[in-house]
Design an enzyme around this catalytic site. Structure first.
Site, PDB file in Angstrom:
ATOM      1  N   LYS A  60       0.838  -1.204   0.000  1.00 37.77           N
ATOM      2  CA  LYS A  60       0.000   0.000   0.000  1.00 37.77           C
ATOM      3  C   LYS A  60       0.866   1.245   0.000  1.00 37.77           C
ATOM      4  CE  LYS A  60      -1.997   2.889   2.818  1.00 37.77           C
ATOM      5  NZ  LYS A  60      -2.161   4.062   1.945  1.00 37.77           N
ATOM      6  N   GLU A  78       9.012   0.863  11.286  1.00 39.63           N
ATOM      7  CA  GLU A  78      10.031   1.915  11.141  1.00 39.63           C
ATOM      8  C   GLU A  78       9.296   3.227  11.354  1.00 39.63           C
ATOM      9  OE1 GLU A  78      13.103   1.401  10.885  1.00 39.63           O
ATOM     10  OE2 GLU A  78      13.370  -0.542   9.902  1.00 39.63           O
ATOM     11  N   CYS A 102      12.994  10.319   8.243  1.00 39.41           N
ATOM     12  CA  CYS A 102      12.970   9.831   9.626  1.00 39.41           C
ATOM     13  C   CYS A 102      14.365   9.869  10.245  1.00 39.41           C
ATOM     14  CB  CYS A 102      12.358   8.440   9.693  1.00 39.41           C
ATOM     15  SG  CYS A 102      13.005   7.317   8.471  1.00 39.41           S
ATOM     16  N   GLU A 104       9.147  15.445  16.300  1.00 41.05           N
ATOM     17  CA  GLU A 104       9.616  15.253  14.931  1.00 41.05           C
ATOM     18  C   GLU A 104       8.907  16.266  14.042  1.00 41.05           C
ATOM     19  OE1 GLU A 104       8.459  11.614  12.762  1.00 41.05           O
ATOM     20  OE2 GLU A 104      10.538  11.537  12.104  1.00 41.05           O
TER      21      GLU A 104
HETATM   22  P1  NAP Z   1       1.126   7.911   8.606  1.00 44.52           P
HETATM   23  O1  NAP Z   1      -0.264   8.393   8.784  1.00 44.52           O
HETATM   24  O2  NAP Z   1       1.725   7.074   9.650  1.00 44.52           O
HETATM   25  O3  NAP Z   1       1.143   7.149   7.183  1.00 44.52           O
HETATM   26  C1  NAP Z   1       2.068   6.139   6.797  1.00 44.52           C
HETATM   27  C2  NAP Z   1       1.343   5.083   5.983  1.00 44.52           C
HETATM   28  O4  NAP Z   1       0.379   4.413   6.816  1.00 44.52           O
HETATM   29  C3  NAP Z   1       0.537   5.647   4.810  1.00 44.52           C
HETATM   30  O5  NAP Z   1       0.563   4.714   3.739  1.00 44.52           O
HETATM   31  C4  NAP Z   1      -0.838   5.749   5.387  1.00 44.52           C
HETATM   32  O6  NAP Z   1      -1.853   5.748   4.402  1.00 44.52           O
HETATM   33  C5  NAP Z   1      -0.910   4.498   6.227  1.00 44.52           C
HETATM   34  N1  NAP Z   1      -1.903   4.536   7.296  1.00 44.52           N
HETATM   35  C6  NAP Z   1      -2.464   5.617   7.891  1.00 44.52           C
HETATM   36  N2  NAP Z   1      -3.353   5.240   8.828  1.00 44.52           N
HETATM   37  C7  NAP Z   1      -3.350   3.888   8.839  1.00 44.52           C
HETATM   38  C8  NAP Z   1      -4.050   2.903   9.606  1.00 44.52           C
HETATM   39  N3  NAP Z   1      -4.929   3.248  10.548  1.00 44.52           N
HETATM   40  N4  NAP Z   1      -3.797   1.593   9.358  1.00 44.52           N
HETATM   41  C9  NAP Z   1      -2.908   1.229   8.413  1.00 44.52           C
HETATM   42  N5  NAP Z   1      -2.222   2.121   7.654  1.00 44.52           N
HETATM   43  C10 NAP Z   1      -2.435   3.425   7.872  1.00 44.52           C
HETATM   44  O7  NAP Z   1       2.076   9.097   8.342  1.00 44.52           O
HETATM   45  P2  NAP Z   1       1.669  10.478   7.636  1.00 44.52           P
HETATM   46  O8  NAP Z   1       0.310  10.942   8.068  1.00 44.52           O
HETATM   47  O9  NAP Z   1       1.879  10.298   6.202  1.00 44.52           O
HETATM   48  O10 NAP Z   1       2.738  11.423   8.252  1.00 44.52           O
HETATM   49  C11 NAP Z   1       2.550  11.954   9.568  1.00 44.52           C
HETATM   50  C12 NAP Z   1       3.840  12.040  10.298  1.00 44.52           C
HETATM   51  O11 NAP Z   1       4.430  10.741  10.388  1.00 44.52           O
HETATM   52  C13 NAP Z   1       4.899  12.867   9.634  1.00 44.52           C
HETATM   53  O12 NAP Z   1       4.739  14.226   9.840  1.00 44.52           O
HETATM   54  C14 NAP Z   1       6.141  12.292  10.282  1.00 44.52           C
HETATM   55  O13 NAP Z   1       6.360  12.841  11.543  1.00 44.52           O
HETATM   56  C15 NAP Z   1       5.828  10.837  10.412  1.00 44.52           C
HETATM   57  N6  NAP Z   1       6.387  10.036   9.317  1.00 44.52           N
HETATM   58  C16 NAP Z   1       7.484   9.287   9.539  1.00 44.52           C
HETATM   59  C17 NAP Z   1       8.031   8.528   8.527  1.00 44.52           C
HETATM   60  C18 NAP Z   1       9.224   7.674   8.712  1.00 44.52           C
HETATM   61  O14 NAP Z   1       9.888   7.337   7.745  1.00 44.52           O
HETATM   62  N7  NAP Z   1       9.544   7.254   9.914  1.00 44.52           N
HETATM   63  C19 NAP Z   1       7.459   8.555   7.262  1.00 44.52           C
HETATM   64  C20 NAP Z   1       6.321   9.342   7.048  1.00 44.52           C
HETATM   65  C21 NAP Z   1       5.796  10.051   8.087  1.00 44.52           C
HETATM   66  P3  NAP Z   1      -2.422   7.128   3.834  1.00 44.52           P
HETATM   67  O15 NAP Z   1      -1.297   8.066   3.685  1.00 44.52           O
HETATM   68  O16 NAP Z   1      -2.997   6.731   2.540  1.00 44.52           O
HETATM   69  O17 NAP Z   1      -3.413   7.578   4.840  1.00 44.52           O
END
Ligand code: NAP
Ligand code: MG
Length: 453
Positions: free
Chosen positions: A155, A230, A264, A356
């Site tokens: 996904k 991660e 990250c 973060e």
């Molecule tokens: P996120 O909500 O954790 O999204 C990451 C992935 O998980 C996306 O594919 C998202 O899908 C999916 N997802 C969201 N809710 C889910 C659920 N309930 N069950 C299963 N999968 C789910 O991250 P984000 O909203 O894109 O970013 C928010 C913050 O996360 C950032 O500002 C940053 O601090 C952190 N982040 C960290 C990393 C890292 O590499 N460690 C990467 C990205 C973000 P959708 O996007 O389609 O909703």
């Protein structure tokens, strides 16, 4: 009925294309197809599975420029980074194409027979990818999972599905059977959640926010489903006064502002020994002002925009009531641009120091002793990466053993090589990706005793 949504170019805010998102029913169907494809894929002879993965790598290699262009438009990554990222998918596939013939078990001495172990694939693996590095993070999941004999449902993030969709097509072009690697674009709350709840998915490999990661871990507990996480980071770059300050100050901006800080591993806290603090900042200011924050499609671009208007709003929210030391440039006009910004932190309770930010913002704080530097670096719930700049070898060793983080670099800010292990301490994650052992994380170890009479 599927619905579709519009993917935007973050550098301009303009539409790129429409993408259909999978419904719950479609997700179930695709997971079931992946489950049906599993027995045949598991039974492909190791050398043949290796050959197919090498062929997949070769097809990705033929499409590096196309994939890079797509990522520039969809994620606002600089052209240089996007080419590296597409090349990383190729390299990770090539590296793990050597795994099928090397998934060794052991022969353990026993009385009355033979004892052997097997590394058996799990079945369907669900890979959930964030928007910050759509290509590499997908590859770090699917390449070792496929090499170990699993089928994969992937996904992508809703914001950045285009390269994953294309890579799914390239897998078929390379000769991977239908159902072995399936890209399922859609919402986290629909597709992602279904990977967690569907019993045919035997492992979830998640990269993203710590909040969603905790939820996924709790959901996987329901079926004792395997999980790799991660998550976020708030990594420290520790600069001692005895360091090569030119080198440290020239590298520091790239250690945090690369990918506009949406990394990250970003070293988003800089700890500088007090006697070198002002001199370090002067040199860093020159480096930050020289950074080319321009159209990411320009081959000279060093930093592009943030991924979305929402991310820009979150990031700029951290800049209220803080002391900004200096900033770099950013284009005016449309697109989700924020200039590289250096903040002087006055208190470890400040959100810009603790949380973060996931944008081009770094907080700097002075320290006096090695002990104090370690205590400040470890005063966080995260533990993903970090850097140590010093010319004292003993100190480099002591501090790298003392920092509670999974990926450290001394006199460097590199974190990720596909042939070395990668992952977090504390709330930065669970399990490791990449490196020589990654395929084992997509297997169960089975022990068999065979009586000799
Ligand atoms: P996120 O909500 O954790 O999204 C990451 C992935 O998980 C996306 O594919 C998202 O899908 C999916 N997802 C969201 N809710 C889910 C659920 N309930 N069950 C299963 N999968 C789910 O991250 P984000 O909203 O894109 O970013 C928010 C913050 O996360 C950032 O500002 C940053 O601090 C952190 N982040 C960290 C990393 C890292 O590499 N460690 C990467 C990205 C973000 P959708 O996007 O389609 O909703
Ligand atoms: Mg989210």
């Amino acid at each position: 009925m599927s619905t579709s949504y519009t993917v935007l170019n973050p550098a301009t805010g303009q539409p790129v294309t429409e993408v259909a998102e999978a419904t719950l029913e479609e997700t179930d169907l695709l997971i079931e197809r992946a489950a049906d494809a599993f027995p045949a894929w598991r039974d492909v002879a190791p050398g043949e599975r290796a050959r197919l993965l090498r062929r997949f790598a070769a097809v990705v290699d033929e499409h590096v420029d196309e994939l890079a262009d797509l990522e520039v438009r969809n994620a606002g990554h600089t052209l240089g980074n996007a080419r590296w990222e597409a090349g990383n998918v190729r390299d990770v596939l090539n590296y793990y194409s050597a795994a099928p013939e090397r998934l060794f078990g052991r022969q353990i001495p026993v009385a009355g027979g033979v004892d052997v172990t097997f590394h058996e694939p799990l079945g369907v693996v669900g890979v959930i990818v964030p928007w910050n590095f759509p290509m590499p993070i997908a590859g770090w999941g699917f390449a070792p999972a496929l090499a170990a004999g699993n089928t994969v449902v992937l996904k992508p993030a809703e914001l950045t599905p285009l390269t994953a969709i294309r890579i799914g097509e390239l897998a078929l072009e390379a000769g991977l059977p239908e159902g072995v690697l399936t890209v399922v674009p859609g919402k986290g709350s629909v597709v992602g959640e279904r990977f967690v709840t569907h019993p045919a998915v035997r492992k979830v490999c998640f990269t993203g926010s710590t909040a969603v990661g905790k939820r996924i871990m709790a959901g996987c507990a329901e079926q004792v489903k395997r999980v790799t996480l991660e998550l976020g980071g708030k990594s420290a770059n520790i600069v001692f006064a005895d360091a090569d300050l030119d080198k440290a100050a020239a590298a520091a901006p790239y250690a945090v502002f690369d990918n506009a800080g949406q990394d990250c591993c970003a070293r988003s806290r800089i700890l500088v020994q007090r006697s070198a603090h002002d001199e370090f900042l002067e040199r860093m200011e020159r480096a930050v002002r020289a950074m080319r924050v321009i159209d990411p499609a320009d081959p000279d671009s060093e930093m592009g925009p943030l991924i979305s208007a929402k991310q820009k709003e979150t990031v700029t929210g951290y800049l209220e009531d803080v002391e900004v030391a200096f900033t770099g440039d950013a284009p005016d006009g449309d697109g989700f641009w924020v200039p590289p910004t250096v903040v002087l932190a006055s208190d470890t309770a400040q959100p810009v120091w603790r949380e973060e930010v996931f944008g081009p913002v770094v907080a700097v704080m002075p320290f006096d002793t090695e002990e104090e530097a370690l205590a400040l670096a470890n005063d966080t719930e995260y533990g993903l990466s970090g850097s140590i700049y010093t010319r004292d070898l003993g100190r480099a060793l002591r501090v790298s053993r003392g920092v509670q983080a999974g990926n450290l670099s001394v006199n460097s800010h590199s974190s990720v090589r596909y042939w070395t292990p990668f992952g977090g301490f504390k709330q930065s994650g669970l399990g490791r990706e990449l490196g020589p052992d990654a395929p084992n994380a997509f297997t169960e170890e089975k022990n068999v005793f065979i009586a000799q009479d």
